[in-house]
Design an enzyme around this catalytic site. Structure first.
Site, PDB file in Angstrom:
ATOM      1  N   ALA A 271       0.841  -1.241  -0.116  1.00 12.30           N
ATOM      2  CA  ALA A 271      -0.057   0.107  -0.138  1.00 12.30           C
ATOM      3  C   ALA A 271       0.861   1.070  -0.163  1.00 12.30           C
ATOM      4  CB  ALA A 271      -0.978  -0.134   1.239  1.00 12.30           C
ATOM      5  N   GLU A 307      -0.899   2.643   6.957  1.00 12.45           N
ATOM      6  CA  GLU A 307      -0.849   3.711   5.910  1.00 12.45           C
ATOM      7  C   GLU A 307      -1.548   4.771   6.442  1.00 12.45           C
ATOM      8  OE1 GLU A 307       1.122   3.375   3.716  1.00 12.45           O
ATOM      9  OE2 GLU A 307       1.184   0.965   4.004  1.00 12.45           O
TER      10      GLU A 307
END
Length: 888
Positions: A271, A307
């Site tokens: 990610a 993230e």
């Protein structure tokens, strides 16, 4: 669009040195980006507000694979004599101190198989700019210490791209003539170019809202292919949990009106934390019971959090240069580890993290690719997204947390954000904030950032019964690594407990060592600073059993004088959950090493009754955490055993481990059967700690029963495979069938494929299960699978699921003495080199771990590396190959 390196040493790329860092000569105060999206001819118009910082310097902008269409300064076209275009830069001479620069470039997204910069994934426009992908979009000073505010206008055909996304807040959108439309996004927070992102194409989304601690309402959206929207709910729950956790633990609120996540099929990384527009590999965001395992659900929860946490530790405060990568990644991995520990079992999470560190980072630290957490040089930065930077970097943060305590660490974090919000800084800046907030001197501790290698801590004990004194002597040494022949002693926290005969921590006094203290669990945190130190405990009324490195308080290898009886004792009684598991792992390692020696000598294999009884006690412990029981009963991997051998014998290791599993499965069969029956979960799947632990324990028991190879166990596995309503149980049943020699495995694999052929992530599992099978013909089967209609080198997930799984998770077949596994890997890397150099370089790394193998395998592995170097290579692959041969 690939930088090629030919076999001529004179053409070898130059390394970039950390010591050569210089601040940027120009600041880019604002950037307007205009995209006219087209599959093969996307036009990019950039408008830069530029201010000089260094007198006399020309303006150097990075660019790669771009077609320059126009260039203007303050509205006037620039004469060709004023600028120079090279393969990787645009240099403009004689520029004023303040000016507006307009640049037009043309790029081809559909031809971009490297998946860096702007590319197309199954008709979807998307970007990956970390570390140096932005230079594939437009000319720009593509370095993390150039922080700029962005306004981005996206224009595309409405039918082809109904969704247009970029960073920040959406401030305008509308229709245009000719069936086109636009969207205008503005990000008010300065960011480096690696955090830029855009996505455009056909997507559906789910939506929710989050109210921050200060009362601001934030719109949350997760975008995916419409057919995958039913797999996004868990990611949304995870996002909201991580937002609340970061507020409560660190006082960090989200700072914009909207937060978007997009799931992308073709993505090199897991990610990417682009400001307010997180791009995710589908593997790391999509999860529902029928298609995702418990491990997948846990990974989604962790990566979503990771993230999101980057919004502050990585975005609001970023790294000055790529040598400081662990500033954001090590810190954020620590934060996501703590989040996951709070969401589930803290003990089991710690075990999982240490297992990952030992299986990936320890081998890296002991091989030719060893490097410090803060490297001194690199050729290609993509090669430094490593377990050392991430996982060892997180262990460094964890040690700081241990040395300062939770309150001190929070004070340090608060000061770090206060000082550096909106800045690009260094690892030293982070440590300085921790020191200044608490008054703790971390001068020696900084060596953890600059020294490579895994330290060895040797433990010696002495008990003086007459004086009731217990002496614990610790000796530390770090092996030589490439470029670092000599190492200094490190400052490391070593957590210790002393257990009495009843298994309880002894109430002891620590003699003459300021700052040492015992907590409620009887744990003492020793500060080891010298090469050799002796710590004395007083009021020790009986000879204790030492529990060393509790909670894995430092990323080191421990050499302790513990007998098998003492390990069995700790396995049964240690009140530190990690060390209870660790004792079981160390006991199993000793047993397995003895079995390996027996295999090599041609002796009959057998397990001692006392060792079997140690496992029986674990099975009969109805008070312990079920997940912890499952972890304790899981034997060390073949890679773990290889790490303990001077010369690795993969065949003997496999034989020994298979024998131990089969023996425990046979002798403890009734207990495993009972465990299997007792841990059937409820009719409907739930991702709860209790249900996850029950499934883990049940499937562990099934694995032991199948290791015996009985018809009854096969019947159990086939029944579970047929009736499972969740992927955890279905995949576990298929795995034990594939790992066996039972003929039924072929029909099961065929049925699984027929059922799930339209689910990409499930078919990845189908490839991986076959790649890790221990049968002798696996290399033939894996080679054949590379020609399967569902296999492609252009999708990183598919590459990792087959080639990566075979080369990294099937040591007995990859290291076949014929060298066929090595040749297979070299051929696949050669093919990938021109398609996706980043993935090719990561795939190559197992060939670099030849030093501990026998002479025949060493020669075969080095020969494949030499053969690879004869071709035209990308910078990524060249660096790994050269360093693997010890020439870097």
């Amino acid at each position: 669009m690939m930088d090629r390196i030919d076999a001529d040493p004179a053409a070898a790329p130059m390394a970039i040195d950390r010591a050569a860092y210089r601040p940027p000569a120009f600041a880019i105060e604002h950037l307007d980006l205009n995209f006219y999206l087209d599959s093969s001819r996307t036009r990019v118009r950039s408008v830069l507000k530029v201010t000089r910082r260094e007198a006399g310097a020309p303006l150097l902008l990075n660019g790669h694979g771009l077609e320059l269409e126009s260039i203007r300064i303050d509205g006037a076209p620039l004469a060709p004599a004023r600028y120079k275009v090279t393969a990787d830069s645009l240099i403009i001479m004689d520029v004023p101190d303040h000016f507006t620069l307009e640049i037009g470039t043309l790029i081809n997204p559909e031809a971009n198989t490297a998946l860096e910069g702007l590319y197309q994934s199954r008709g979807l426009f998307c970007t990956q700019c970390e570390a140096e992908g932005f230079r594939r979009i437009t000319y720009f000073p593509d370095r993390p210490d150039v922080m700029t505010t962005y306004r981005v206008r996206l224009e595309a055909d409405r039918e082809a791209c109904p969704v247009l996304l970029s960073n920040g807040n959406l401030i305008d959108e509308g229709d245009l003539p000719g069936g086109r439309h636009f969207a205008l996004w503005e990000d008010p927070f300065p960011k480096p170019s690696y955090l830029f992102a855009l996505v455009a194409g056909h997507l559906g989304h789910i939506e929710d809202f989050f109210t921050t601690a200060s009362g601001r309402r934030v719109t949350l959206r997760i975008y995916a292919a419409p057919r995958d929207l039913d797999k996004c709910d868990h990611a949304m729950v995870s996002l909201k949990s991580s937002m609340r956790w970061d507020e409560e633990l660190y006082g960090r609120e989200y700072d914009l009106d909207i937060f978007n996540i997009v799931a992308i099929s073709d993505f090199n990384m897991g990610a990417m934390e682009n400001k307010s527009l997180n791009l995710f590999n589908t593997k790391c965001v999509l999860a529902k019971a029928e298609t995702a395992t418990d491990a997948d659900f846990a990974a989604v929860e962790s990566i979503i959090a990771h993230e999101y946490f980057h919004n502050w530790t990585g975005n609001r405060v970023t790294c000055r240069d790529w040598f400081q990568l662990s500033l954001k990644e090590g810190l954020t991995v620590f934060r996501d580890q703590e989040f996951s520990a709070d969401m589930g079992s803290r003990a089991v999470k710690r075990i999982e993290d240490v297992r990952l560190l030992r299986s990936h980072q320890f081998p890296e630290d002991s091989g030719p690719l060893a490097h410090p957490v803060r490297p001194d040089s690199y050729i290609e930065i993509n090669n430094f997204y490593t377990a050392t930077v991430y996982e060892k970097g997180a262990e460094i943060i964890r040690m700081i947390h241990s040395l300062l305590g939770p309150e001190g660490f929070r004070k340090g974090m608060d000061l770090y954000f206060e000082r550096h919000d909106g800045q690009a800084v260094t690892c030293d800046d982070f440590v300085a904030a921790m020191e200044d907030a608490t008054g703790v001197d971390l001068t020696q501790f900084r060596l953890w950032y600059s020294q490579a290698g895994t330290p060895m801590v040797e433990v010696a004990t002495d008990y003086d019964a007459a004086r009731q004194l217990y002496h614990l002597t610790l000796r530390q040494a770090t092996p030589a690594t490439p470029g670092q022949p000599g190492k200094k002693p490190l400052h490391m926290p070593i957590a210790v407990g002393l257990l009495g005969a009843d298994g309880q921590p002894l109430d002891v006094t620590i003699a003459g060592n300021e700052g040492m203290h015992a907590d409620a669990q009887g744990t003492v945190m020793l500060n080891l600073r010298d090469a050799r130190e002796t710590f004395t405990f007083s009021n020790v009324r009986e000879r204790p059993v030492p529990s060393i490195l509790r909670g894995f308080s430092a990323p080191v290898r421990v050499l302790a004088e513990l007998s098998r009886d003492e390990l069995r004792f700790l396995m049964a009684h240690d009140n530190d959950a990690f060390n209870r598991w660790e004792a079981g792992q160390r006991l199993a390692t000793l047993v397995l090493l003895d079995l390996v020696a027996a295999v090599q000598a041609g002796r009959t294999l057998a397990l001692e009754t006392a060792d079997i009884e140690a496992y029986r006690r674990v099975l009969s412990d109805h008070t312990a955490d079920k997940a912890l029981i499952a972890e304790t009963l899981t034997l060390p991997s073949e890679g773990d055993i290889a790490a303990e051998m001077r010369v690795i014998d993969t065949d003997a290791i496999h034989t020994a481990r298979s024998f131990m599993r089969a023996t425990l499965g046979r002798v403890l069969g009734p207990e495993f059967h009972e465990l299997y029956k007792a841990n059937q979960t409820s009719d409907s799947y739930r991702f709860t700690a209790g249900d996850v632990a029950a499934r883990q324990l049940k499937n562990m028991a099934l694995g032991y029963l199948m290791a015996v190879g009985s018809l009854d166990a096969t019947t159990l596995a086939l029944r579970q495979f047929a009736v499972a309503d969740n992927m955890t149980d279905e995949a576990a049943a298929l795995r034990v069938l594939v790992q066996s020699d039972r003929v039924e495995r072929h029909a099961a694999l065929a049925a699984f494929y027929a059922k799930w052929r339209d689910e990409d992530l499930v078919i990845d599992k189908w490839f991986s299960l076959q790649a890790t099978a221990p049968q002798e013909d696996t290399i033939d089967h894996v080679t054949a699978l590379t020609a399967h209609a569902d296999f492609t080198l252009r999708n990183p997930n598919r590459v990792r699921s087959l080639i990566g799984a075979f080369t990294q998770m099937n040591p007995v077949r990859f290291h076949d003495s014929s060298g066929r596994g090595y040749r297979f890997l070299r051929e696949q890397v050669s093919a990938l080199n021109s398609i996706n150099p980043q993935i090719a370089a990561r795939l190559l790394q197992p060939l670099g771990r030849w030093q501990k193998h026998d002479a025949n395998r060493q020669a075969l592995m080095k020969a494949e590396l030499e053969a690879l170097l004869k071709g035209d290579l990308s910078r990524d692959v060249y660096e790994v190959a050269v360093k693997s041969l010890g020439r870097g």
